[in-house]
Design an enzyme around this catalytic site. Sequence first.
Site, PDB file in Angstrom:
ATOM      1  N   SER A  90     -32.044  98.733 -16.195  1.00 13.35           N
ATOM      2  CA  SER A  90     -31.453  97.604 -15.480  1.00 13.35           C
ATOM      3  C   SER A  90     -29.933  97.592 -15.566  1.00 13.35           C
ATOM      4  O   SER A  90     -29.274  96.863 -14.827  1.00 13.35           O
ATOM      5  CB  SER A  90     -32.007  96.285 -16.045  1.00 13.35           C
ATOM      6  OG  SER A  90     -31.727  96.183 -17.425  1.00 13.35           O
ATOM      7  N   HIS A 126     -35.381 100.622 -10.784  1.00 13.03           N
ATOM      8  CA  HIS A 126     -35.277  99.397 -11.577  1.00 13.03           C
ATOM      9  C   HIS A 126     -36.401  98.445 -11.174  1.00 13.03           C
ATOM     10  O   HIS A 126     -36.360  97.816 -10.119  1.00 13.03           O
ATOM     11  CB  HIS A 126     -33.906  98.746 -11.347  1.00 13.03           C
ATOM     12  CG  HIS A 126     -33.745  97.411 -12.001  1.00 13.03           C
ATOM     13  ND1 HIS A 126     -32.859  96.460 -11.539  1.00 13.03           N
ATOM     14  CD2 HIS A 126     -34.364  96.844 -13.072  1.00 13.03           C
ATOM     15  CE1 HIS A 126     -32.925  95.386 -12.293  1.00 13.03           C
ATOM     16  NE2 HIS A 126     -33.838  95.602 -13.224  1.00 13.03           N
ATOM     17  N   ASN A 146     -28.487  92.881 -10.959  1.00 11.71           N
ATOM     18  CA  ASN A 146     -27.897  92.318 -12.177  1.00 11.71           C
ATOM     19  C   ASN A 146     -26.407  92.020 -12.005  1.00 11.71           C
ATOM     20  O   ASN A 146     -25.862  91.143 -12.677  1.00 11.71           O
ATOM     21  CB  ASN A 146     -28.116  93.262 -13.361  1.00 11.71           C
ATOM     22  CG  ASN A 146     -29.515  93.128 -13.924  1.00 11.71           C
ATOM     23  OD1 ASN A 146     -30.133  92.081 -13.823  1.00 11.71           O
ATOM     24  ND2 ASN A 146     -30.029  94.203 -14.497  1.00 11.71           N
ATOM     25  N   GLU A 204     -35.572  98.118  -7.208  1.00  8.81           N
ATOM     26  CA  GLU A 204     -34.223  98.569  -6.885  1.00  8.81           C
ATOM     27  C   GLU A 204     -34.112 100.061  -7.199  1.00  8.81           C
ATOM     28  O   GLU A 204     -34.283 100.473  -8.348  1.00  8.81           O
ATOM     29  CB  GLU A 204     -33.217  97.761  -7.710  1.00  8.81           C
ATOM     30  CG  GLU A 204     -31.781  97.962  -7.336  1.00  8.81           C
ATOM     31  CD  GLU A 204     -30.857  97.039  -8.138  1.00  8.81           C
ATOM     32  OE1 GLU A 204     -29.762  96.730  -7.641  1.00  8.81           O
ATOM     33  OE2 GLU A 204     -31.226  96.642  -9.271  1.00  8.81           O
TER      34      GLU A 204
END
Length: 733
Positions: free
Chosen positions: A443, A464, A514, A476
Amino acid sequence: MTDFTMAVDQDGVAVITWDVQGKSMNVLSLEGLAELDALIDKAHADDAVKGIVITSGKDSFAGGMDLNIIAKMRDSVGDDPAKGLFEGTMKMHGILRKIELGGMDFKTKKGGKPTAAALPGTALGIGLELPLSAHRIIAADNSKAKIGLPEIMVGIFPGAGGTTRLVRKMGAMAASPLLLEGKLNDPAKAKAAGVIDEVVPAEQLLARAKEWVLTATDADIIKPWDQKGYKMPGGAPYHPAGFMTFVGASAMVNGKTKGVYPAAKALLSAVYEGAMVPFDTALKIEARWFTNVLMNPSSSAMIRSLFINKEKLEKGANRPEVADARVQKVGVIGAGMMGAGIALVSALAGINVVLIDATQDAADRGKSYTEAHMDKGIARRKATPEKKEQVLGLINATTDYDALKGCDLIVEAVFEDPSIKAEVTKKVEAIVGEDCIFATNTSTLPITMLSKASSRPEQFIGIHFFSPVDKMMLVEIIKGKATGDRAVAKALDYVRQIRKTPIVVNDARFFYANRCIIPYINEGIRMVKEGVEPALIENAAKLVGMPLGPLQLVDETSIDLGVKIAKATKAAMGDDYPDGEVDEVLFWMADQGRMGRKSASGFYAYDDKGKRTGLWDGLAARYPVAEEQPDLTTVQHRLLFAQVLEAVRAFEAGVLTDIREGDVGAILGWGFAPWSGGPFSWLDIIGAAYAVELCDQLSARYGARFAAPALLRQMAEDADEFYETYGDGQAAA
């Protein structure tokens, strides 16, 4: 090519078959609607036709309406789109009402021709609204079929009579889960709920529908709401029982939507107002509210992101043009929470899985996650023991890396430690074939850096997953500097196989998701330090459509993880690190042992069972609440712009290359205000010029993190919109 065809059998039953060529599931187009209308007229006018059966030439009935219809109706009258939408909707009402009345003399209620809808499988949206206009709905006994009206999930509501008919058929209370929550049922449950009339074995479906049509009487084809003395089940709004229902419904809708989803409120208004007038007037009211929703930019944005663009991404809108790369055998390294979830979704998709961990006990625990998931499915009658055995049979839990031979994809899901990941990469590549794609689940760690451990960096990619893997729909995919097209295609095809939605981004710190989530959390924590009332922070977020406030979100993801990320980020950024004020609060919480939900103590307090009981009152002792509080809108703007500006910067920098992925990813990945359609859609709704004006105000008061990116400022100067300029997938950089 026609979407609808009709054949009259020797008994005088006209069978209208819906079969859209080139589509796996029927969808209604304007052309198809005109064909259906003409066939209904023909059947009603033909004296040899005694009744009508409407069915499908596929194993499902219909997946809904082609939402491009909405754009066509909106554009059909030039400068008056509302008129086009209303008239188009009323035209649909007219056709379905024609089916419902069956050509009868409305005064005598005689002379009508019965119509039965025969559903071989799934019937969604208009695929249920059309059958609701028939006189009998008969479905095949198909446990995989889904029947319902999911429109509310994409920002609209059933506007082709489904809202009015379902409420008059079932009552407002019984219909509310289907209308307000988009609940879908299998045929047996749909019959039990009163949505459909019969469930029969699939091989008897057409015969039973014909039988009913041939034996139906005049009384059988008069809908309850067309009969004298009709009373709505559960009571109309002016009835004592009905009054309580509608008062409760209003409170429930506002409690769940926080007032930011226009479709739910419009639906409730259509039901309430329609329940107090004759049926045909109620249809007109439904059409007006449906038009009202379609004219709301929120609904247009939701449809675009959650339906049109989501579907495009799932079909490979940004897939490189390389050969089919579907996965046959996947190796999952690390059987912890993430690895176990990845193994589960892979096996459910029919992919052979090798699940590896350092000890056999750990590997077996990872496999047991799938076993527990299947047991829950069996208990809820969504799975069978045979299916459980089949899925578990696809997972080989082991410590033996040699079992990875033959894998065409590896998903490494070990600890977020570069040295451990590097060791695993080398160990795996020594065993798997040269064509095998290696994906690392991370992440935060840069993919280009991690790929240095690989001897084949062009086959190294980031995937991800969001936690929990089996519930979160977004994946992702991150390209390192050396990642090749074949690796991207393999990752995209794999994500499609496991029935999730992919976005593809370029490598950078925190990638895309993120990069936007962390500033949201940090802004909330920063406000705590400033003395903003924590309840104001949390409720401001929820009232603008965020599923969780920033303080609850950091509790859920764990405070110690936040500390770890902060330390790593500061080490990488040095003097440019901007979040020292946030760290003061976060590190202090960690020092108190308040690590969030997992320790049953964080920004929230928890009871013995781990349930939140409210915000922790001890926070005020360290960070007292200021006497003067900011207004709600200011707090909301800070929380929204913290995310949105990072999305724009990611696009500007080329980390994000498609705003469609930015919007879909934001909604599915961390729940960014779905009513807005996503960060870029929201900026288009409020306008770039107003967004820049707000940025200037926020940056002057709260700091440079709110400074408008150059791209946004340029768009404001040029009076551009993101979707006008970049809506077809064009990159900014």
